[in-house]
Design a protein around this motif. Structure first.
Motif, PDB file in Angstrom:
ATOM      1  N   THR A  79       7.196   4.575   9.413  1.00 35.20           N
ATOM      2  CA  THR A  79       5.830   4.891   9.828  1.00 35.20           C
ATOM      3  C   THR A  79       4.809   4.070   9.042  1.00 35.20           C
ATOM      4  O   THR A  79       3.849   3.531   9.614  1.00 35.20           O
ATOM      5  N   SER A  80       5.012   3.968   7.745  1.00 31.62           N
ATOM      6  CA  SER A  80       4.087   3.200   6.908  1.00 31.62           C
ATOM      7  C   SER A  80       4.079   1.732   7.316  1.00 31.62           C
ATOM      8  O   SER A  80       3.015   1.106   7.429  1.00 31.62           O
ATOM      9  N   PHE A  81       5.256   1.181   7.522  1.00 31.88           N
ATOM     10  CA  PHE A  81       5.347  -0.241   7.847  1.00 31.88           C
ATOM     11  C   PHE A  81       4.630  -0.558   9.152  1.00 31.88           C
ATOM     12  O   PHE A  81       3.827  -1.505   9.220  1.00 31.88           O
ATOM     13  N   TRP A  82       4.900   0.211  10.200  1.00 32.55           N
ATOM     14  CA  TRP A  82       4.308  -0.110  11.498  1.00 32.55           C
ATOM     15  C   TRP A  82       2.794   0.075  11.478  1.00 32.55           C
ATOM     16  O   TRP A  82       2.056  -0.685  12.128  1.00 32.55           O
ATOM     17  N   PHE A  83       2.321   1.052  10.739  1.00 31.38           N
ATOM     18  CA  PHE A  83       0.872   1.243  10.655  1.00 31.38           C
ATOM     19  C   PHE A  83       0.202   0.051   9.977  1.00 31.38           C
ATOM     20  O   PHE A  83      -0.796  -0.477  10.479  1.00 31.38           O
ATOM     21  N   LEU A  84       0.746  -0.398   8.852  1.00 33.92           N
ATOM     22  CA  LEU A  84       0.130  -1.517   8.137  1.00 33.92           C
ATOM     23  C   LEU A  84       0.252  -2.825   8.911  1.00 33.92           C
ATOM     24  O   LEU A  84      -0.663  -3.658   8.880  1.00 33.92           O
ATOM     25  N   ASP A 125       0.043 -10.620   2.807  1.00 33.79           N
ATOM     26  CA  ASP A 125       0.129  -9.684   1.682  1.00 33.79           C
ATOM     27  C   ASP A 125       0.212  -8.239   2.157  1.00 33.79           C
ATOM     28  O   ASP A 125       0.883  -7.406   1.538  1.00 33.79           O
ATOM     29  N   ALA A 126      -0.473  -7.928   3.266  1.00 33.43           N
ATOM     30  CA  ALA A 126      -0.478  -6.548   3.771  1.00 33.43           C
ATOM     31  C   ALA A 126       0.873  -6.151   4.352  1.00 33.43           C
ATOM     32  O   ALA A 126       1.341  -5.023   4.139  1.00 33.43           O
ATOM     33  N   ILE A 127       1.518  -7.057   5.069  1.00 36.20           N
ATOM     34  CA  ILE A 127       2.760  -6.663   5.745  1.00 36.20           C
ATOM     35  C   ILE A 127       3.947  -6.568   4.795  1.00 36.20           C
ATOM     36  O   ILE A 127       5.004  -6.051   5.173  1.00 36.20           O
ATOM     37  N   ILE A 128       3.800  -7.052   3.555  1.00 40.64           N
ATOM     38  CA  ILE A 128       4.914  -6.908   2.602  1.00 40.64           C
ATOM     39  C   ILE A 128       4.688  -5.755   1.620  1.00 40.64           C
ATOM     40  O   ILE A 128       5.527  -5.514   0.747  1.00 40.64           O
TER      41      ILE A 128
END
Length: 472
Positions: A79-84, A125-128
């Motif tokens: 959930t965190s990954f897809w949101f960011l 930077d955001a997606i990692i």
């Protein structure tokens, strides 16, 4: 404690080494970039820091919080990954579509390529954020460190090549007109390297998104995001407004000398990387409060020694890391910023109470109270009294946040901190720092004598702990 120390050292390598290399490159940049260009360099990276906070939206801490619940561990990751990823994509597309208006709005209409590059950096930077957090939560500090070190090594090799080996005509043909361009392009390549190295973690992400968990995570995380913005105000508001309120050369000198004080930031950052997962993993233990108190005490003691070590050696550190004497007009900010970062480190320990009790909204109020102090003092006093105002504003903000967090924490989640002991150590640190820097004019021999007395006194008081560590 032993496990925390081990992980802090390893994570410290991953988070400190990139900053150390950047710190070492500071005199290199100062040599090739004049004070006016350095002001632009500092100003742009201040903007990047704000964007990174918004795009991460506090979900790194939220991931740690909800992954501590076994039933939510995998769902929190997906959930965190897809949101960011979604928020970062919207940001990137928006910047690329409205590049020129955005560039003009922040004062870089003549350099839209800067804004384009920093948008891509912020996106990568955001997606990692979550993949890196996954490594930290799953006790993989060596992998985390290897990725971070590889990123900065690639970035360093690229920027050195652009400055030293690539013909200027070639750089200009590629759209890089100034030295500031080289720093952005090298950073972009370093950020992309991180994405490539984390592909194995990306492959673990499933096409799942828990709406119910997302609501809980969002409720928990958005105050942290606002608190993060407040922290960035305290760290970077001075650099954003100085370029408009004081001579540009003085703003550049401030940015150059501020990086010398970053030695203390390195220490605090390494500690934060190891301690944040530790706080959440301990939150359900019977002795959690005692552990939090002990960790805060040890941090305060060793951070105080580190702070005095930097202040006692400013006289030769400035010649090494700020070689252009034109920048030394701002050198007096260094002792103040160093102690301010100590206050922030202690505050970070004291902030445990609102994170483990899910009162993150109160943390936002505390952070913004400090940010208001920073904004008010800079806007009201900076034009009249000059760059030293920004340094005093920083220490005032962090000092206030540290005190108010302690008071509120003892009300909602009492922790048996050794406040008298920590208070005495801070008082002696301030006195010795004043003697070393002001009274004895940064005399390296007297400063380090005071450092030995200070460190020796603390070591004597903690001899039982030190002996137990040596026996292990």
């Amino acid at each position: 404690m032993k496990k925390l120390l081990n992980e802090t050292i390893i994570y410290g390598m991953g988070s400190i080494l990139p900053r150390v290399i950047t710190f070492i490159l500071n005199p290199f940049f100062i040599y090739f970039i004049n004070k006016e260009e350095f002001a632009k360099f500092t100003n742009l990276y201040a903007w990047v820091s704000f964007v990174n906070i918004v795009l991460s939206f506090g979900f790194e801490t939220s991931f740690f919080r909800f992954s501590a619940e076994e039933k939510n561990r995998e769902k929190a990751f997906y959930t965190s990954f897809w949101f960011l990823l979604g928020t970062a994509s919207v940001f990137l597309i928006s910047v690329l579509l409205f590049l020129q208006p955005i560039s003009e709005a922040i004062g870089y209409g003549a350099y839209p390529e800067y804004v384009k590059w920093f948008a891509w950096i912020a996106f990568f930077d955001a997606i990692i954020v979550i993949p890196l957090a996954w490594l930290r939560f799953n006790n993989m500090p060596i992998k985390y460190t290897a990725i971070r070190i590889t990123q900065i090594l690639v970035q360093t090799l690229v920027v050195l090549s652009l400055f030293l080996f690539v013909p200027k005509s070639t750089s200009q043909n590629l759209g890089m007109e100034t030295g500031v361009s080289y720093t952005f392009v090298s950073n972009l390549i370093g950020s992309l390297t991180g994405v490539l190295l984390l592909i194995p973690i990306f492959m673990k992400v499933k096409f799942q998104f828990s709406g119910d968990l997302f609501k809980k995570m969002l409720k928990y995380s958005y105050p942290i995001m606002f608190a993060g913005l407040a922290f960035m105000v305290n760290e970077n508001f001075d650099k954003l407004v100085q370029i408009r309120l004081i001579p540009e050369g003085n703003a550049g000198a401030y940015g150059g000398c501020y990086k010398l004080a970053a030695l203390m930031t390195l220490f605090v950052t390494a500690y934060r990387m190891g301690v944040e997962p530790f706080f959440f993993k301990k939150m359900h233990d019977a002795n959690a409060k005692q552990s939090y108190a002990e960790v805060t005490e040890f941090f305060s003691l060793f951070a105080a020694i580190t702070a005095l070590g930097i202040i006692a050696n400013i006289s030769w550190l400035k010649t090494l890391f700020v070689p252009d004497q034109a920048f030394w007009v701002a050198i007096d900010i260094v002792p103040i910023i160093v102690i301010a970062n100590l206050f922030f480190g202690i505050y970070y320990n004291l902030s445990t109470w609102y994170k483990v009790t899910d009162r993150t909204r109160i943390g936002t109020y505390i952070s913004w109270s400090g940010a208001i102090i920073t904004i008010a003092l800079n806007l009201l006093l900076l034009p009249k009294y000059g760059l030293m105002v920004s340094a005093w504003a920083t220490i005032a903000a962090y000092g206030f946040m540290m005190i108010i967090s302690y008071i509120l924490g003892q009300k909602y989640y009492p922790i048996p901190y050794k406040t008298k002991k920590i208070g005495v150590v801070i008082f002696v640190l301030i006195v010795f720092s004043y003697l070393s820097y002001s009274v004895f004019d940064s005399n390296v021999w007297i400063g380090n004598t005071l450092l030995l007395i200070f460190a020796g006194s603390i070591a004597f008081g903690e001899k039982k702990l030190l002996l137990s560590i040596l026996k292990r």
